[in-house]
Scaffold this motif. Structure first.
Motif, PDB file in Angstrom:
ATOM      1  N   ASP A  68       0.855  -1.190   0.000  1.00 52.65           N
ATOM      2  CA  ASP A  68       0.000   0.000   0.000  1.00 52.65           C
ATOM      3  C   ASP A  68       0.890   1.239   0.000  1.00 52.65           C
ATOM      4  OD1 ASP A  68      -2.634  -0.535  -0.233  1.00 52.65           O
ATOM      5  OD2 ASP A  68      -3.102  -0.481   1.893  1.00 52.65           O
ATOM      6  N   ILE A  69       0.475   2.281  -0.707  1.00 54.88           N
ATOM      7  CA  ILE A  69       1.268   3.504  -0.723  1.00 54.88           C
ATOM      8  C   ILE A  69       0.358   4.668  -0.340  1.00 54.88           C
ATOM      9  CG2 ILE A  69       2.828   4.974  -2.056  1.00 54.88           C
ATOM     10  CD1 ILE A  69       3.458   2.611  -3.818  1.00 54.88           C
ATOM     11  N   ASP A  70       0.149   4.812   0.965  1.00 58.10           N
ATOM     12  CA  ASP A  70      -0.704   5.864   1.497  1.00 58.10           C
ATOM     13  C   ASP A  70       0.073   6.882   2.331  1.00 58.10           C
ATOM     14  OD1 ASP A  70      -3.106   4.878   0.393  1.00 58.10           O
ATOM     15  OD2 ASP A  70      -3.281   3.427   2.023  1.00 58.10           O
ATOM     16  N   THR A  71       1.238   6.489   2.835  1.00 57.56           N
ATOM     17  CA  THR A  71       2.029   7.362   3.688  1.00 57.56           C
ATOM     18  C   THR A  71       3.453   7.445   3.159  1.00 57.56           C
ATOM     19  OG1 THR A  71       2.802   5.587   5.140  1.00 57.56           O
ATOM     20  CG2 THR A  71       0.669   6.602   5.673  1.00 57.56           C
ATOM     21  N   VAL A  72       4.224   8.372   3.703  1.00 57.98           N
ATOM     22  CA  VAL A  72       5.636   8.490   3.313  1.00 57.98           C
ATOM     23  C   VAL A  72       6.388   7.209   3.658  1.00 57.98           C
ATOM     24  CG1 VAL A  72       7.780   9.749   3.772  1.00 57.98           C
ATOM     25  CG2 VAL A  72       5.630  11.006   3.508  1.00 57.98           C
ATOM     26  N   GLU A  73       6.061   6.604   4.776  1.00 55.64           N
ATOM     27  CA  GLU A  73       6.697   5.342   5.142  1.00 55.64           C
ATOM     28  C   GLU A  73       6.396   4.259   4.111  1.00 55.64           C
ATOM     29  OE1 GLU A  73       7.062   2.295   8.968  1.00 55.64           O
ATOM     30  OE2 GLU A  73       5.392   3.712   8.838  1.00 55.64           O
ATOM     31  N   ASP A  74       5.128   4.193   3.662  1.00 56.87           N
ATOM     32  CA  ASP A  74       4.757   3.246   2.616  1.00 56.87           C
ATOM     33  C   ASP A  74       5.588   3.471   1.358  1.00 56.87           C
ATOM     34  OD1 ASP A  74       2.749   2.257   4.259  1.00 56.87           O
ATOM     35  OD2 ASP A  74       1.170   3.453   3.310  1.00 56.87           O
ATOM     36  N   TRP A  75       5.746   4.734   0.984  1.00 58.60           N
ATOM     37  CA  TRP A  75       6.494   5.080  -0.232  1.00 58.60           C
ATOM     38  C   TRP A  75       7.935   4.579  -0.121  1.00 58.60           C
ATOM     39  CZ3 TRP A  75       4.669   8.028  -4.510  1.00 58.60           C
ATOM     40  CH2 TRP A  75       5.651   8.333  -5.470  1.00 58.60           C
ATOM     41  N   LYS A  76       8.544   4.802   1.032  1.00 58.19           N
ATOM     42  CA  LYS A  76       9.928   4.363   1.223  1.00 58.19           C
ATOM     43  C   LYS A  76      10.040   2.842   1.164  1.00 58.19           C
ATOM     44  CE  LYS A  76      11.368   8.388   3.935  1.00 58.19           C
ATOM     45  NZ  LYS A  76      11.797   8.892   5.273  1.00 58.19           N
ATOM     46  N   CYS A  77       9.075   2.143   1.748  1.00 59.78           N
ATOM     47  CA  CYS A  77       9.075   0.677   1.673  1.00 59.78           C
ATOM     48  C   CYS A  77       8.956   0.214   0.227  1.00 59.78           C
ATOM     49  CB  CYS A  77       7.921   0.110   2.499  1.00 59.78           C
ATOM     50  SG  CYS A  77       8.144   0.212   4.280  1.00 59.78           S
ATOM     51  N   ALA A  78       8.067   0.852  -0.533  1.00 60.76           N
ATOM     52  CA  ALA A  78       7.879   0.488  -1.940  1.00 60.76           C
ATOM     53  C   ALA A  78       9.162   0.708  -2.735  1.00 60.76           C
ATOM     54  CB  ALA A  78       6.727   1.287  -2.539  1.00 60.76           C
ATOM     55  N   GLU A  79       9.866   1.801  -2.467  1.00 54.02           N
ATOM     56  CA  GLU A  79      11.123   2.067  -3.161  1.00 54.02           C
ATOM     57  C   GLU A  79      12.155   0.978  -2.872  1.00 54.02           C
ATOM     58  OE1 GLU A  79      11.558   6.807  -3.895  1.00 54.02           O
ATOM     59  OE2 GLU A  79      11.983   6.110  -1.859  1.00 54.02           O
ATOM     60  N   LEU A  80      12.240   0.552  -1.620  1.00 51.27           N
ATOM     61  CA  LEU A  80      13.195  -0.493  -1.266  1.00 51.27           C
ATOM     62  C   LEU A  80      12.845  -1.816  -1.938  1.00 51.27           C
ATOM     63  CD1 LEU A  80      13.600   0.318   2.533  1.00 51.27           C
ATOM     64  CD2 LEU A  80      15.321   0.635   0.749  1.00 51.27           C
ATOM     65  N   ILE A  81      11.562  -2.156  -1.958  1.00 54.91           N
ATOM     66  CA  ILE A  81      11.127  -3.391  -2.609  1.00 54.91           C
ATOM     67  C   ILE A  81      11.428  -3.330  -4.105  1.00 54.91           C
ATOM     68  CG2 ILE A  81       9.129  -4.818  -3.203  1.00 54.91           C
ATOM     69  CD1 ILE A  81       7.873  -3.855  -0.533  1.00 54.91           C
ATOM     70  N   TYR A  82      11.109  -2.184  -4.721  1.00 56.36           N
ATOM     71  CA  TYR A  82      11.338  -2.053  -6.159  1.00 56.36           C
ATOM     72  C   TYR A  82      12.825  -2.155  -6.482  1.00 56.36           C
ATOM     73  CZ  TYR A  82      10.640  -0.583 -10.964  1.00 56.36           C
ATOM     74  OH  TYR A  82      10.596  -0.553 -12.340  1.00 56.36           O
ATOM     75  N   THR A  83      13.680  -1.546  -5.651  1.00 57.18           N
ATOM     76  CA  THR A  83      15.109  -1.610  -5.867  1.00 57.18           C
ATOM     77  C   THR A  83      15.592  -3.062  -5.859  1.00 57.18           C
ATOM     78  OG1 THR A  83      15.485   0.570  -4.895  1.00 57.18           O
ATOM     79  CG2 THR A  83      17.367  -0.930  -4.940  1.00 57.18           C
ATOM     80  N   ALA A  84      15.098  -3.853  -4.908  1.00 53.22           N
ATOM     81  CA  ALA A  84      15.509  -5.250  -4.822  1.00 53.22           C
ATOM     82  C   ALA A  84      15.032  -6.045  -6.034  1.00 53.22           C
ATOM     83  CB  ALA A  84      14.953  -5.872  -3.535  1.00 53.22           C
ATOM     84  N   ILE A  85      13.769  -5.818  -6.440  1.00 53.73           N
ATOM     85  CA  ILE A  85      13.236  -6.546  -7.599  1.00 53.73           C
ATOM     86  C   ILE A  85      13.968  -6.131  -8.871  1.00 53.73           C
ATOM     87  CG2 ILE A  85      11.204  -6.856  -9.061  1.00 53.73           C
ATOM     88  CD1 ILE A  85       9.508  -6.601  -6.511  1.00 53.73           C
ATOM     89  N   ALA A  86      14.233  -4.840  -9.013  1.00 55.58           N
ATOM     90  CA  ALA A  86      14.939  -4.355 -10.190  1.00 55.58           C
ATOM     91  C   ALA A  86      16.341  -4.942 -10.290  1.00 55.58           C
ATOM     92  CB  ALA A  86      15.011  -2.824 -10.160  1.00 55.58           C
ATOM     93  N   ALA A  87      17.027  -5.059  -9.166  1.00 55.44           N
ATOM     94  CA  ALA A  87      18.358  -5.654  -9.167  1.00 55.44           C
ATOM     95  C   ALA A  87      18.307  -7.121  -9.555  1.00 55.44           C
ATOM     96  CB  ALA A  87      19.003  -5.490  -7.792  1.00 55.44           C
ATOM     97  N   ARG A  88      17.281  -7.823  -9.077  1.00 56.62           N
ATOM     98  CA  ARG A  88      17.154  -9.250  -9.396  1.00 56.62           C
ATOM     99  C   ARG A  88      16.818  -9.472 -10.860  1.00 56.62           C
ATOM    100  NH1 ARG A  88      11.905 -12.332  -7.447  1.00 56.62           N
ATOM    101  NH2 ARG A  88      11.187 -11.088  -9.214  1.00 56.62           N
ATOM    102  N   ASP A  89      15.900  -8.635 -11.381  1.00 54.97           N
ATOM    103  CA  ASP A  89      15.372  -8.856 -12.740  1.00 54.97           C
ATOM    104  C   ASP A  89      16.009  -7.961 -13.785  1.00 54.97           C
ATOM    105  OD1 ASP A  89      13.714 -10.650 -11.490  1.00 54.97           O
ATOM    106  OD2 ASP A  89      11.965  -9.334 -11.470  1.00 54.97           O
ATOM    107  N   ASN A  90      17.044  -7.214 -13.409  1.00 54.13           N
ATOM    108  CA  ASN A  90      17.730  -6.302 -14.350  1.00 54.13           C
ATOM    109  C   ASN A  90      16.767  -5.288 -14.962  1.00 54.13           C
ATOM    110  OD1 ASN A  90      20.362  -7.473 -14.115  1.00 54.13           O
ATOM    111  ND2 ASN A  90      19.639  -9.170 -15.374  1.00 54.13           N
ATOM    112  N   LEU A  91      15.884  -4.743 -14.116  1.00 51.48           N
ATOM    113  CA  LEU A  91      14.947  -3.730 -14.582  1.00 51.48           C
ATOM    114  C   LEU A  91      15.624  -2.361 -14.520  1.00 51.48           C
ATOM    115  CD1 LEU A  91      11.737  -4.858 -12.683  1.00 51.48           C
ATOM    116  CD2 LEU A  91      12.342  -5.327 -15.070  1.00 51.48           C
ATOM    117  N   PRO A  92      15.136  -1.383 -15.341  1.00 50.76           N
ATOM    118  CA  PRO A  92      15.704  -0.041 -15.268  1.00 50.76           C
ATOM    119  C   PRO A  92      15.331   0.651 -13.956  1.00 50.76           C
ATOM    120  CG  PRO A  92      13.821  -0.111 -16.786  1.00 50.76           C
ATOM    121  CD  PRO A  92      14.130  -1.525 -16.394  1.00 50.76           C
TER     122      PRO A  92
END
Length: 236
Positions: A212-236
């Protein structure tokens, strides 16, 4: 009637994270991820953004979505429901001559939405004529029966004390809305069929693709998750 239309609600008045629908998330406007997933899925005749905001409309067009109407003010405040926004979009599109058997609401703040799960939702709904909806869910990471509250004295109380000593593996697994997409038969949206009921089919997502992305904390969590997935899958 045939065809499928995606509706992405994106109002301009987000307060907890200002302008979150078009705020840059890993270098792209947040809404771009939902639009791209809808377009890449190949499932939709049209991908429509429902917004009251000119800047959001301009960004959405640049990303490949349509803005065939402006969302009215009474559906753009903090109290407007997703159901009412989708119903308005369906009426507006039908008045313009559109015909669609299935309508999918995709949230604008869903950077982890995947075309494969969108396709699964449509296929499951098509295969179950007695169902009204198919939407994304995921498992709770902790037994909900073991939930606690903090009382007025600042102390802990069990929400369901009868399960205090039950082994976690013996407790029923629970799920929650993943807040990504909601497929529905267009007539079910129009009739206001209940979403959270036996009329719906769950499309189960892995927990690492849900945030969920409703708060600043949510946004930061989403960024960390996306960074990990992007590194695994070679996403931009």
């Amino acid at each position: 009637m045939s065809g499928c239309i995606a509706i992405i609600p994106a109002r301009g008045g987000s307060k907890r994270i200002p302008r979150k629908n078009i705020r840059l998330f890993h270098g792209q406007p947040m809404i771009a991820y939902s639009i791209r997933a809808a377009l890449d899925s190949g499932l939709f005749d049209r991908v429509v953004v429902s917004t009251d905001d000119a800047e959001i409309a301009a960004v959405a067009r640049e990303c490949g979505a349509e803005i065939p109407f402006v969302r009215p003010d009474d559906l753009s405040d903090d109290y407007a429901t997703s159901m009412s926004v989708v119903q308005h979009a369906i009426r507006a599109l039908q008045e313009q001559g559109a015909q669609m058997e299935f309508t999918c609401c995709i949230y604008a703040t869903a950077p982890f939405v995947r075309p494969s799960f969108l396709a699964e939702g449509l296929a499951r709904l098509q295969a179950n004529p007695n169902a009204s909806y198919a939407f994304s869910v995921t498992r709770f990471p902790f037994p909900v029966q073991r939930g606690i509250r903090i009382n007025r004295m600042g102390r802990v109380e069990a929400l369901q004390p009868e399960y205090r000593f039950t082994r976690s593996q013996d407790l029923e697994e629970a799920y929650h809305d993943a807040a990504q997409f909601y497929w529905g038969r267009t007539e079910a949206w129009a009739k206001d069929d209940l979403l959270f009921s036996e009329l719906s089919i769950p499309i189960v997502l892995p927990r690492y693709l849900v945030q969920d992305i409703d708060t600043v904390e949510d946004w930061k969590c989403a960024e960390l998750i996306y960074t990990a997935i992007a590194a695994r899958d070679n996403l931009p």
